[in-house]
Design a protein around this motif. Structure first.
Motif, PDB file in Angstrom:
ATOM      1  N   SER A  49      33.409  43.561  66.715  1.00 23.87           N
ATOM      2  CA  SER A  49      33.910  42.880  65.409  1.00 23.87           C
ATOM      3  C   SER A  49      34.055  41.381  65.628  1.00 23.87           C
ATOM      4  O   SER A  49      34.187  41.005  66.693  1.00 23.87           O
ATOM      5  N   GLY A  50      34.042  40.860  64.691  1.00 23.13           N
ATOM      6  CA  GLY A  50      34.370  39.271  64.729  1.00 23.13           C
ATOM      7  C   GLY A  50      34.581  38.565  63.448  1.00 23.13           C
ATOM      8  O   GLY A  50      34.540  39.243  62.424  1.00 23.13           O
ATOM      9  N   ALA A  51      34.793  37.435  63.347  1.00 23.58           N
ATOM     10  CA  ALA A  51      35.020  36.579  62.128  1.00 23.58           C
ATOM     11  C   ALA A  51      33.654  36.672  61.298  1.00 23.58           C
ATOM     12  O   ALA A  51      33.835  36.815  59.926  1.00 23.58           O
ATOM     13  N   CYS A  52      32.441  36.916  61.914  1.00 27.06           N
ATOM     14  CA  CYS A  52      31.060  37.068  60.919  1.00 27.06           C
ATOM     15  C   CYS A  52      30.859  38.778  60.405  1.00 27.06           C
ATOM     16  O   CYS A  52      30.194  38.699  59.770  1.00 27.06           O
ATOM     17  N   ALA A  82      43.903  35.884  68.011  1.00 26.12           N
ATOM     18  CA  ALA A  82      44.221  35.556  66.808  1.00 26.12           C
ATOM     19  C   ALA A  82      43.065  34.685  66.204  1.00 26.12           C
ATOM     20  O   ALA A  82      43.119  34.457  64.860  1.00 26.12           O
ATOM     21  N   SER A  83      42.145  34.114  66.924  1.00 27.90           N
ATOM     22  CA  SER A  83      41.371  33.031  66.469  1.00 27.90           C
ATOM     23  C   SER A  83      40.068  33.635  65.788  1.00 27.90           C
ATOM     24  O   SER A  83      39.678  34.599  66.077  1.00 27.90           O
ATOM     25  N   THR A  84      39.175  32.779  65.260  1.00 26.06           N
ATOM     26  CA  THR A  84      38.010  33.161  64.435  1.00 26.06           C
ATOM     27  C   THR A  84      37.098  33.415  65.414  1.00 26.06           C
ATOM     28  O   THR A  84      36.032  34.034  65.229  1.00 26.06           O
ATOM     29  N   ASN A  85      37.152  33.025  66.816  1.00 26.75           N
ATOM     30  CA  ASN A  85      36.213  33.130  67.719  1.00 26.75           C
ATOM     31  C   ASN A  85      36.438  34.404  68.469  1.00 26.75           C
ATOM     32  O   ASN A  85      35.623  34.865  69.353  1.00 26.75           O
ATOM     33  N   ALA A  86      37.591  35.195  68.255  1.00 26.43           N
ATOM     34  CA  ALA A  86      37.886  36.193  68.811  1.00 26.43           C
ATOM     35  C   ALA A  86      36.878  37.232  68.657  1.00 26.43           C
ATOM     36  O   ALA A  86      36.182  37.605  67.364  1.00 26.43           O
ATOM     37  N   VAL A  87      36.792  38.426  69.672  1.00 28.75           N
ATOM     38  CA  VAL A  87      35.914  39.444  69.436  1.00 28.75           C
ATOM     39  C   VAL A  87      36.411  40.739  69.770  1.00 28.75           C
ATOM     40  O   VAL A  87      37.469  40.784  70.704  1.00 28.75           O
ATOM     41  N   GLY A  88      36.153  41.833  69.080  1.00 29.00           N
ATOM     42  CA  GLY A  88      36.695  43.207  69.244  1.00 29.00           C
ATOM     43  C   GLY A  88      35.687  44.092  69.398  1.00 29.00           C
ATOM     44  O   GLY A  88      34.545  44.099  69.040  1.00 29.00           O
ATOM     45  N   VAL A  89      35.724  45.172  70.527  1.00 32.36           N
ATOM     46  CA  VAL A  89      35.010  46.086  70.904  1.00 32.36           C
ATOM     47  C   VAL A  89      35.823  47.313  71.009  1.00 32.36           C
ATOM     48  O   VAL A  89      36.731  47.573  71.417  1.00 32.36           O
ATOM     49  N   SER A  90      35.296  48.388  70.103  1.00 39.01           N
ATOM     50  CA  SER A  90      35.644  49.915  69.977  1.00 39.01           C
ATOM     51  C   SER A  90      34.676  50.623  70.471  1.00 39.01           C
ATOM     52  O   SER A  90      33.485  50.526  70.276  1.00 39.01           O
ATOM     53  N   LEU A 121      38.944  46.862  72.930  1.00 31.89           N
ATOM     54  CA  LEU A 121      38.896  45.715  73.820  1.00 31.89           C
ATOM     55  C   LEU A 121      38.701  44.540  72.786  1.00 31.89           C
ATOM     56  O   LEU A 121      38.585  44.619  72.059  1.00 31.89           O
ATOM     57  N   ARG A 122      39.633  43.564  73.373  1.00 31.69           N
ATOM     58  CA  ARG A 122      39.865  42.189  72.674  1.00 31.69           C
ATOM     59  C   ARG A 122      39.365  41.215  73.414  1.00 31.69           C
ATOM     60  O   ARG A 122      39.846  41.232  74.742  1.00 31.69           O
ATOM     61  N   PHE A 123      38.720  40.322  73.023  1.00 22.69           N
ATOM     62  CA  PHE A 123      38.238  39.065  73.998  1.00 22.69           C
ATOM     63  C   PHE A 123      38.898  37.833  73.223  1.00 22.69           C
ATOM     64  O   PHE A 123      38.386  37.595  71.891  1.00 22.69           O
ATOM     65  N   GLY A 124      39.635  36.906  73.821  1.00 27.02           N
ATOM     66  CA  GLY A 124      40.047  35.837  72.971  1.00 27.02           C
ATOM     67  C   GLY A 124      39.540  34.531  73.462  1.00 27.02           C
ATOM     68  O   GLY A 124      38.306  34.282  73.444  1.00 27.02           O
ATOM     69  N   ALA A 125      40.360  33.472  73.701  1.00 28.81           N
ATOM     70  CA  ALA A 125      39.853  32.100  74.428  1.00 28.81           C
ATOM     71  C   ALA A 125      39.168  32.138  75.685  1.00 28.81           C
ATOM     72  O   ALA A 125      39.629  32.824  76.501  1.00 28.81           O
ATOM     73  N   ALA A 148      32.397  38.431  77.137  1.00 25.42           N
ATOM     74  CA  ALA A 148      32.592  38.236  75.936  1.00 25.42           C
ATOM     75  C   ALA A 148      31.341  37.871  74.720  1.00 25.42           C
ATOM     76  O   ALA A 148      31.050  38.250  73.612  1.00 25.42           O
ATOM     77  N   ALA A 149      30.520  36.811  75.400  1.00 23.84           N
ATOM     78  CA  ALA A 149      29.329  36.592  74.887  1.00 23.84           C
ATOM     79  C   ALA A 149      28.436  37.744  74.629  1.00 23.84           C
ATOM     80  O   ALA A 149      27.739  37.947  73.348  1.00 23.84           O
ATOM     81  N   ALA A 150      28.319  38.547  75.533  1.00 24.93           N
ATOM     82  CA  ALA A 150      27.502  39.898  75.292  1.00 24.93           C
ATOM     83  C   ALA A 150      27.966  40.724  74.136  1.00 24.93           C
ATOM     84  O   ALA A 150      27.263  41.496  73.652  1.00 24.93           O
ATOM     85  N   ALA A 151      29.483  40.934  73.923  1.00 24.26           N
ATOM     86  CA  ALA A 151      30.050  41.550  72.979  1.00 24.26           C
ATOM     87  C   ALA A 151      30.138  40.981  71.500  1.00 24.26           C
ATOM     88  O   ALA A 151      30.547  41.668  70.444  1.00 24.26           O
ATOM     89  N   ALA A 152      29.467  39.877  71.142  1.00 23.88           N
ATOM     90  CA  ALA A 152      29.495  39.092  70.373  1.00 23.88           C
ATOM     91  C   ALA A 152      28.848  40.192  69.067  1.00 23.88           C
ATOM     92  O   ALA A 152      27.603  40.721  69.478  1.00 23.88           O
ATOM     93  N   PRO A 153      29.319  40.067  67.779  1.00 18.39           N
ATOM     94  CA  PRO A 153      28.678  41.244  66.907  1.00 18.39           C
ATOM     95  C   PRO A 153      27.213  40.433  66.183  1.00 18.39           C
ATOM     96  O   PRO A 153      27.455  39.962  65.151  1.00 18.39           O
ATOM     97  N   ASP A 154      26.211  40.499  67.171  1.00 23.67           N
ATOM     98  CA  ASP A 154      25.026  40.133  66.709  1.00 23.67           C
ATOM     99  C   ASP A 154      24.168  41.258  66.240  1.00 23.67           C
ATOM    100  O   ASP A 154      23.369  41.627  67.103  1.00 23.67           O
ATOM    101  N   ALA A 155      24.078  41.632  65.172  1.00 27.78           N
ATOM    102  CA  ALA A 155      23.016  42.691  64.690  1.00 27.78           C
ATOM    103  C   ALA A 155      21.722  42.404  64.663  1.00 27.78           C
ATOM    104  O   ALA A 155      20.795  43.298  65.313  1.00 27.78           O
ATOM    105  N   ASP A 156      21.087  41.367  64.679  1.00 26.61           N
ATOM    106  CA  ASP A 156      19.776  40.981  64.681  1.00 26.61           C
ATOM    107  C   ASP A 156      19.346  40.774  66.156  1.00 26.61           C
ATOM    108  O   ASP A 156      18.345  41.304  66.487  1.00 26.61           O
ATOM    109  N   GLY A 157      20.365  40.796  67.197  1.00 23.48           N
ATOM    110  CA  GLY A 157      20.087  40.860  68.643  1.00 23.48           C
ATOM    111  C   GLY A 157      19.978  42.118  69.033  1.00 23.48           C
ATOM    112  O   GLY A 157      19.264  42.301  70.177  1.00 23.48           O
TER     113      GLY A 157
END
Length: 566
Positions: free
Chosen positions: A56-59, A119-127, A138-142, A168-177
């Motif tokens: 999960s992420g801002a997008c 809490a930033s828009t760049n944060a990434v969550g992993v469940s 898991l949560r990834f921040g700044a 954190a880069a690997a966990a970014a919510p990129d469905a297309d990737g």
């Protein structure tokens, strides 16, 4: 006034992050505290029972589940690329904390979510969830300002960790990737049948029958296993360039409508559609539509679950390969590997074989040298025959004794090639140095003229003659040259019999030239010259070969007087 406030708050934020970094750097947990110190940050990533991952992420969010194979279920339904999912899981499993902050030290920070970027828009969550219901969040921040790491936290642990930034880069919510870009995730060996539907409505069906590919529509024919293999390998190795639908848009439909498919040329009038039947009873389809520009075409893939673009060369490949199957060849052999050929034309069988030197020889109806160019031309012609050329009343052709011959149109098979043309025009080839005796008999003479080569004098001497005289050296040399080798202008007929001997004046030849050689156990060979015909005279070799037409100039040399008054 507003600019002052903005700058003031920005300075406060910078100071807070700097303080947090100082605290993280100065207040580390001991390695035995259980919050870091070399322990794996994500404990479930290495579990074989891992069955669900949500990013999960801002997008938005991406959810993938595993039930045999990984699949994307949010924000759309799609097969997942196992390799991409494995890279994600490996990155999480390998994320060992290099630093951490917990307990009272963490409590000193008033707003840790804000300070560490959770809490930033760049944060990434992993469940993560396993089949037995265990979960981990898991949560990834700044990014750590000093570089190399990212702040991270996980459920059930009151701590903030520093883990590698690429986690954190690997966990970014990129469905297309994460989605599988292959058109098919199946192996060619699992295909049992193929249906090909074209825009003109024509349909071809090819199925595997006891290991042999056979076409049942639009005609019945055997299909080249090598061509099917290349078609399947080419299609199954293809990938999508880009995805048109679904892409996870908020207003996206769940099922492609007929109107939507038609817009991309993927409806009933698609350029070409392939449907594969698989060994497990399932099916797999792909259809190719209109031009998408930039050297791409639209395709309906994943059994109707995705509209993609593919390289236009793939459509050309499919159109070409399936077109060859639809207009399949009668014979599927590599011309370089063909070593035998049999033709049955009425009551006559013609058989040819290739020896270890690669030279073709005629084995039936006579044993004789074959005309190499004619045989190769015939093989090329036969291997180009297509199923419409089949004719039950035609010539039966076979390239092997392991399979029955195939009847094909005589005109299509032979064209202007006569079976007689398969015999070499070289009647016989005597080595001039090996000839030791020539005996010339003419109709009406009571005695033949015979000369023998005298090795001591290197001259020919008379052995017998109907009238006296000496050997005519030039005439003898002309005969030797004419039969080394003796060539015909045409092969008139193969397989000589009594009737054909009479028909061509060979039962009572007007001229016979007998040749003895110096080779051990060599048989006398008799050249018979019969009736006159266009371009020369009918001839044969000892009444056991074909009937030839020998040119006039050759017959004149053979008929010259080899004994005359000196």
């Amino acid at each position: 006034m507003s600019n002052f406030r903005t700058n003031f708050y920005l300075l406060i934020a910078i100071a807070a992050v700097a303080f947090a970094n100082f605290v993280v750097d100065d207040m580390r947990l001991d390695s035995g505290s259980g919050a870091g110190g070399g322990e794996t940050f994500c404990s479930l990533a290495g579990e074989s029972s891992l069955s669900e991952i949500t990013l999960s992420g801002a997008c938005g969010a991406v959810k993938i589940v595993r039930d045999g194979a990984w699949r994307i279920v949010e924000p759309f339904e799609s097969a997942a690329d196992d390799r991409a999912v494995n890279r994600l899981v490996d990155a999480l499993a390998a994320a060992a904390p290099s630093d951490s902050l917990s307990g009272s030290d963490l409590q000193k920070i008033r707003d840790p979510d804000g300070v560490f970027g959770f809490a930033s828009t760049n944060a990434v969550g992993v469940s993560l969830r396993t089949k037995d219901g265990r979960t981990e969040m898991l949560r990834f921040g700044a990014l750590v300002p000093t570089g190399g790491g990212v702040y991270a936290a996980k459920s059930g642990v009151e701590a903030v960790f520093v883990v590698p930034a690429d986690t954190a880069a690997a966990a970014a919510p990129d469905a297309d990737g994460l989605r599988d870009r292959r058109l098919f995730a199946i192996q060619p060996e699992s295909v049992t049948a193929l249906d090909v539907k074209r825009a003109d409505g024509s349909l071809s069906r090819i199925a595997r029958d006891d290991g042999v590919w056979k076409m049942s529509r639009p005609e019945t024919a055997e299909v080249s296993a090598e061509r099917m293999k290349r078609l399947l390998q080419g299609v199954f190795a293809a990938s999508a360039v880009d995805f048109v639908w679904p892409v996870g848009a908020s207003n996206e439909v769940g099922v492609a409508s007929a109107a939507m498919l038609a817009a991309y040329g993927l409806g009933a009038d698609s350029e070409i559609a392939l449907s594969f039947s698989l060994r497990d009873g399932s099916a797999a389809q792909v259809a190719f539509g209109r031009d998408a520009g930039g050297g791409l075409v639209y395709a309906l893939a994943h059994n109707g679950g995705a509209i993609v673009t593919v390289d236009a060369s793939l459509l050309d490949f499919v159109r070409d390969r399936t077109g060859r199957l639809a207009d399949s060849l009668v014979f599927h052999y590599d011309p370089k590997k063909v070593a035998s050929l049999a033709l049955a034309d009425g009551q006559t069988a013609y058989r040819l074989g290739k020896d270890e030197r690669g030279v073709w020889k005629l084995d039936s109806p006579v044993s004789a040298p074959a005309d190499q160019e004619t045989v190769l031309a015939l093989i090329d012609r036969l291997l180009a025959l297509k199923n419409p050329d089949r004719d039950d009343s035609g010539v039966v052709v076979s390239f092997t004794t392991n399979r029955p011959g195939v009847a094909v149109s005589r005109q299509a098979a032979l064209g202007r090639i006569r079976p007689e043309d398969l015999r070499s025009l070289e009647i016989i080839d005597f080595a001039a140095k090996d000839i030791r005796r020539l005996v010339v008999s003419r109709a009406g003479d009571d005695k033949p003229s015979a000369v023998v080569y005298d090795g001591e004098t290197s001259l020919w001497r008379v052995e017998s003659a109907p009238r006296g005289g000496g050997a005519v050296q030039r005439a003898v040399d002309d005969i030797v040259a004419a039969i080394s080798p003796l060539k015909a202008a045409k092969v008139e007929r193969l397989a000589v019999d009594g009737a054909s001997l009479r028909q061509y004046g060979l039962d009572k030849p007007f001229l016979t030239v007998a040749v003895d050689t110096m080779r051990d156990n060599a048989m006398r060979r008799n050249i018979l010259i019969g009736s006159r015909t266009d371009g020369g005279y009918f001839a044969t070799l000892g009444s056991a070969d074909a009937v030839f037409v020998v040119p006039d100039e050759t017959v004149l040399k053979l008929a010259a007087d080899i004994v005359a008054d000196q």
